[in-house]
Design a protein around this motif. Structure first.
Motif, PDB file in Angstrom:
ATOM      1  N   SER A 208       0.171  -8.768  -9.672  1.00 46.76           N
ATOM      2  CA  SER A 208      -0.927  -9.075 -10.572  1.00 46.76           C
ATOM      3  C   SER A 208      -1.871  -7.875 -10.634  1.00 46.76           C
ATOM      4  O   SER A 208      -1.443  -6.761 -10.944  1.00 46.76           O
ATOM      5  CB  SER A 208      -1.644 -10.350 -10.110  1.00 46.76           C
ATOM      6  N   ASP A 209      -3.155  -8.060 -10.319  1.00 50.76           N
ATOM      7  CA  ASP A 209      -4.121  -6.957 -10.394  1.00 50.76           C
ATOM      8  C   ASP A 209      -4.466  -6.400  -9.020  1.00 50.76           C
ATOM      9  O   ASP A 209      -5.542  -5.849  -8.828  1.00 50.76           O
ATOM     10  CB  ASP A 209      -5.394  -7.425 -11.116  1.00 50.76           C
ATOM     11  N   GLN A 210      -3.545  -6.519  -8.075  1.00 51.18           N
ATOM     12  CA  GLN A 210      -3.783  -6.050  -6.708  1.00 51.18           C
ATOM     13  C   GLN A 210      -2.668  -5.121  -6.244  1.00 51.18           C
ATOM     14  O   GLN A 210      -1.492  -5.332  -6.569  1.00 51.18           O
ATOM     15  CB  GLN A 210      -3.856  -7.242  -5.736  1.00 51.18           C
ATOM     16  N   GLU A 227      -0.054  -2.349   4.683  1.00 49.98           N
ATOM     17  CA  GLU A 227      -0.512  -3.496   3.897  1.00 49.98           C
ATOM     18  C   GLU A 227      -2.011  -3.659   4.138  1.00 49.98           C
ATOM     19  O   GLU A 227      -2.468  -3.587   5.280  1.00 49.98           O
ATOM     20  CB  GLU A 227       0.227  -4.768   4.307  1.00 49.98           C
ATOM     21  N   SER A 228      -2.768  -3.865   3.056  1.00 56.71           N
ATOM     22  CA  SER A 228      -4.213  -3.897   3.208  1.00 56.71           C
ATOM     23  C   SER A 228      -4.868  -4.682   2.075  1.00 56.71           C
ATOM     24  O   SER A 228      -4.269  -4.899   1.025  1.00 56.71           O
ATOM     25  CB  SER A 228      -4.752  -2.458   3.222  1.00 56.71           C
ATOM     26  N   LYS A 246       1.408   7.617 -11.655  1.00 57.15           N
ATOM     27  CA  LYS A 246       2.639   6.913 -11.259  1.00 57.15           C
ATOM     28  C   LYS A 246       2.447   5.399 -11.345  1.00 57.15           C
ATOM     29  O   LYS A 246       3.290   4.670 -11.875  1.00 57.15           O
ATOM     30  CB  LYS A 246       3.020   7.313  -9.825  1.00 57.15           C
ATOM     31  N   ILE A 247       1.307   4.939 -10.842  1.00 61.88           N
ATOM     32  CA  ILE A 247       1.033   3.503 -10.837  1.00 61.88           C
ATOM     33  C   ILE A 247       0.881   2.963 -12.252  1.00 61.88           C
ATOM     34  O   ILE A 247       1.511   1.961 -12.627  1.00 61.88           O
ATOM     35  CB  ILE A 247      -0.234   3.186 -10.005  1.00 61.88           C
ATOM     36  N   LEU A 248       0.058   3.626 -13.064  1.00 61.27           N
ATOM     37  CA  LEU A 248      -0.233   3.103 -14.396  1.00 61.27           C
ATOM     38  C   LEU A 248       0.918   3.316 -15.380  1.00 61.27           C
ATOM     39  O   LEU A 248       1.072   2.540 -16.322  1.00 61.27           O
ATOM     40  CB  LEU A 248      -1.513   3.737 -14.942  1.00 61.27           C
ATOM     41  N   LEU A 453      -9.903   0.945  -9.892  1.00 61.38           N
ATOM     42  CA  LEU A 453      -9.140   0.922 -11.135  1.00 61.38           C
ATOM     43  C   LEU A 453      -9.352  -0.408 -11.839  1.00 61.38           C
ATOM     44  O   LEU A 453      -9.300  -1.464 -11.204  1.00 61.38           O
ATOM     45  CB  LEU A 453      -7.649   1.116 -10.851  1.00 61.38           C
ATOM     46  N   LYS A 454      -9.590  -0.347 -13.128  1.00 58.85           N
ATOM     47  CA  LYS A 454      -9.845  -1.576 -13.882  1.00 58.85           C
ATOM     48  C   LYS A 454      -8.686  -2.559 -13.756  1.00 58.85           C
ATOM     49  O   LYS A 454      -8.892  -3.776 -13.678  1.00 58.85           O
ATOM     50  CB  LYS A 454     -10.073  -1.232 -15.354  1.00 58.85           C
ATOM     51  N   ASP A 455      -7.458  -2.032 -13.708  1.00 52.85           N
ATOM     52  CA  ASP A 455      -6.280  -2.901 -13.690  1.00 52.85           C
ATOM     53  C   ASP A 455      -5.758  -3.207 -12.291  1.00 52.85           C
ATOM     54  O   ASP A 455      -4.833  -3.997 -12.142  1.00 52.85           O
ATOM     55  CB  ASP A 455      -5.175  -2.277 -14.537  1.00 52.85           C
ATOM     56  N   TYR A 456      -6.342  -2.555 -11.258  1.00 54.82           N
ATOM     57  CA  TYR A 456      -5.971  -2.855  -9.864  1.00 54.82           C
ATOM     58  C   TYR A 456      -7.266  -2.860  -9.057  1.00 54.82           C
ATOM     59  O   TYR A 456      -7.697  -1.839  -8.542  1.00 54.82           O
ATOM     60  CB  TYR A 456      -4.982  -1.814  -9.331  1.00 54.82           C
ATOM     61  N   LYS A 457      -7.850  -4.022  -8.963  1.00 55.65           N
ATOM     62  CA  LYS A 457      -9.249  -4.132  -8.528  1.00 55.65           C
ATOM     63  C   LYS A 457      -9.483  -3.847  -7.040  1.00 55.65           C
ATOM     64  O   LYS A 457     -10.630  -3.784  -6.608  1.00 55.65           O
ATOM     65  CB  LYS A 457      -9.785  -5.522  -8.892  1.00 55.65           C
ATOM     66  N   ASN A 458      -8.433  -3.681  -6.274  1.00 49.26           N
ATOM     67  CA  ASN A 458      -8.621  -3.343  -4.851  1.00 49.26           C
ATOM     68  C   ASN A 458      -8.233  -1.894  -4.538  1.00 49.26           C
ATOM     69  O   ASN A 458      -8.142  -1.512  -3.380  1.00 49.26           O
ATOM     70  CB  ASN A 458      -7.824  -4.304  -3.962  1.00 49.26           C
ATOM     71  N   LEU A 459      -8.022  -1.095  -5.588  1.00 50.06           N
ATOM     72  CA  LEU A 459      -7.672   0.315  -5.408  1.00 50.06           C
ATOM     73  C   LEU A 459      -8.802   1.191  -5.952  1.00 50.06           C
ATOM     74  O   LEU A 459      -9.092   1.184  -7.156  1.00 50.06           O
ATOM     75  CB  LEU A 459      -6.363   0.646  -6.131  1.00 50.06           C
TER      76      LEU A 459
END
Length: 499
Positions: A208-210, A227-228, A246-248, A453-459
């Protein structure tokens, strides 16, 4: 080949200034964290020892009236050594918060790239303390009054600007050595040891967004999975951009526009030896030439160190600012030998003179100035707009006129012939300041003002990579302030998460 998994609340990637600021802040709140550094304890001596961090780049700066300006940027070695402690190991120690004029600047064609709403000044004193700054107030007036110095009046568009140095520039490696986990198979034996080096980031897992986990690998292909709940990228402008890309790139739901801006590249063009001059009939104050040693007192100076006053110029909002420094042109055997080598390598020749001029400039953001990541080759096209060089040239003309009219200089001359009455340099050197590669935008479509990151809220992606505009100043202070903004957001979110 082995594989190891570690679970923590917070994972910091990168042990340079930003990783250090985050680690100090998060540790103070007793949060369960781990820091992973790709470099080893030993600082590499050459590029061949830095296999994890290589980048090719263009030989000449482009689009400058058919004049070939050599690109002498060194993006992946010099001051950006891949080691425990990061760039702190070869940092020259310039301390300077971003000025108000930088934070308020904007360019007409870039309304989305501004510093507005980023609260770095909130962390100004905390960062100065981390950097062992000898001063907290960077007003040149207060500093020269305390030293009993009078400075000459400046002509229009010029201002004085203050730089500081700690007595001993911050070096982090020894701090990290004490924190290294001695046995990564048993990482929780000692709470004071929560740092791993020699493992480079290579992959991730998300849901999802994590971001669920990050995967690291050492040179022997051993795997480490962290893992975090929260992750912080503190790897520097190029490495941050490479992995965010790479992620996006693998997320089809993210807008193409957001993906395209990753890899935007801004530097501080350093124009060394752009001009020279001899002493005039009026003596130039020492503080405008060499750093002045200072000692603590009750009013202005908090620690031992040095400060220097230089000149700053711009034509207001929407223009690239620059600082101009007067440097003694030493003619000893060492400097003469360096000059011969410059000539052999086709670089700027420095004629005999009393002084030389160094300009450290702002680069106007430019879509052509960009990093391209592709396997196995990564490429940087550092492209400076011709209009920027025209601004720099006009600034230099005004400065030369100011020196001559006030009797501070004789024989003011360019080290390279002008072209179309513009002082184009023979070469441009970068300050190893890799800025704006994952930039904060007013729209917050890529990263938010809390730097996740807007699309990965824990990064969280912090440091110079998040700069919307570069300014002319050394970026270390602002980069660390951004790291503290992100750290505070993690602390606040951690309080809301039930154990």
């Amino acid at each position: 080949m082995e594989s190891l998994k570690i679970k923590k609340d917070i994972c910091i990637v990168g042990s340079g200034f930003c990783g250090y600021a985050a680690y100090k802040e998060l540790s103070a709140h007793k949060l369960d964290l781990i820091l992973v550094e790709g470099g080893k304890v030993k600082t590499p001596l050459n590029k061949n020892e830095q296999n994890n961090y290589k980048l090719s780049n263009n030989e000449y700066i482009q689009s400058v009236r058919k004049k070939r300006i050599k690109n002498n940027i060194e993006p992946s070695f010099r001051e950006r050594k891949f080691t425990l402690g990061g760039s702190s190991e070869c940092w020259t120690g310039w301390i300077k918060p971003l000025e108000k004029s930088t934070l308020e600047n904007c360019f007409a064609n870039l309304p989305n790239q501004i510093w507005k709403d980023i609260e770095i000044n909130k962390y100004k004193d905390k960062v100065l303390e981390l950097l062992n700054s000898p001063i907290k107030d960077f007003s040149y007036l207060k500093n020269i009054q305390n030293l009993g110095i009078n400075l000459p009046k400046l002509s229009q568009n010029f201002e004085y600007t203050t730089y500081a140095w700690a007595e001993k520039p911050l070096r982090i490696k020894n701090y990290w050595k004490k924190k290294l986990i001695k046995d990564i198979k048993n990482p929780n034996i000692n709470d004071d040891q929560n740092v791993i080096c020699g493992f480079s980031l290579c992959d991730y897992k998300s849901k999802s967004d994590q971001i669920i986990s990050l995967e690291f690998e050492d040179r022997k292909k051993n795997k480490l999975v962290i893992e975090s709940k929260f992750f912080m990228f503190c790897m520097g402008g190029i490495e941050n951009a490479k992995f965010v890309k790479k992620i996006l790139s693998q997320n089809r739901s993210i807008q193409k526009k957001s993906k395209q801006i990753i890899g935007n590249f801004q530097e501080h063009p350093h124009l060394y030896h752009i001009a020279t001059f001899n002493k005039g009939r009026v003596k130039i104050p020492e503080i405008l030439i060499n750093p002045i040693k200072i000692n603590p007192n009750k009013s202005t100076f908090t620690k031992k160190g040095s400060l220097k006053i230089s000149f700053k110029i711009s034509e207001g909002k929407g223009t690239p600012s620059a600082s101009i420094e007067i440097v003694e042109n030493q003619q000893n055997i060492f400097e003469q030998s360096k000059n011969i080598l410059r000539t052999i390598k086709g670089r700027t020749y420095l004629p005999n003179s009393d002084y030389k001029i160094v300009m450290r400039c702002e680069q106007t953001p430019n879509k052509r100035s960009k990093l391209t990541f592709s396997s196995p080759k990564n490429f940087l096209n550092w492209d400076i707009l011709e209009t920027d060089f025209i601004y720099y040239s006009n600034y230099l003309k005004r400065f030369g006129s100011y020196l001559l009219l006030n009797g501070y200089a004789n024989d003011f001359r360019l080290t390279e012939p002008s072209k179309d009455n513009i002082a184009f340099p023979k070469e441009v050197i970068g300050g190893s300041h890799h800025m704006g590669t994952v930039p904060f935008l007013k729209s917050e479509e890529l990263i938010t003002k809390k730097f996740f990151l807007k699309d990965y809220k824990n990064l969280y992606v912090v440091g110079t990579s998040a700069f919307p505009l570069s300014g002319f100043e050394n970026p270390t202070h602002a980069a660390m302030a951004i790291s503290l903004i992100a750290s505070e957001d993690i602390i606040n979110k951690s309080k809301k998460i039930k154990p």
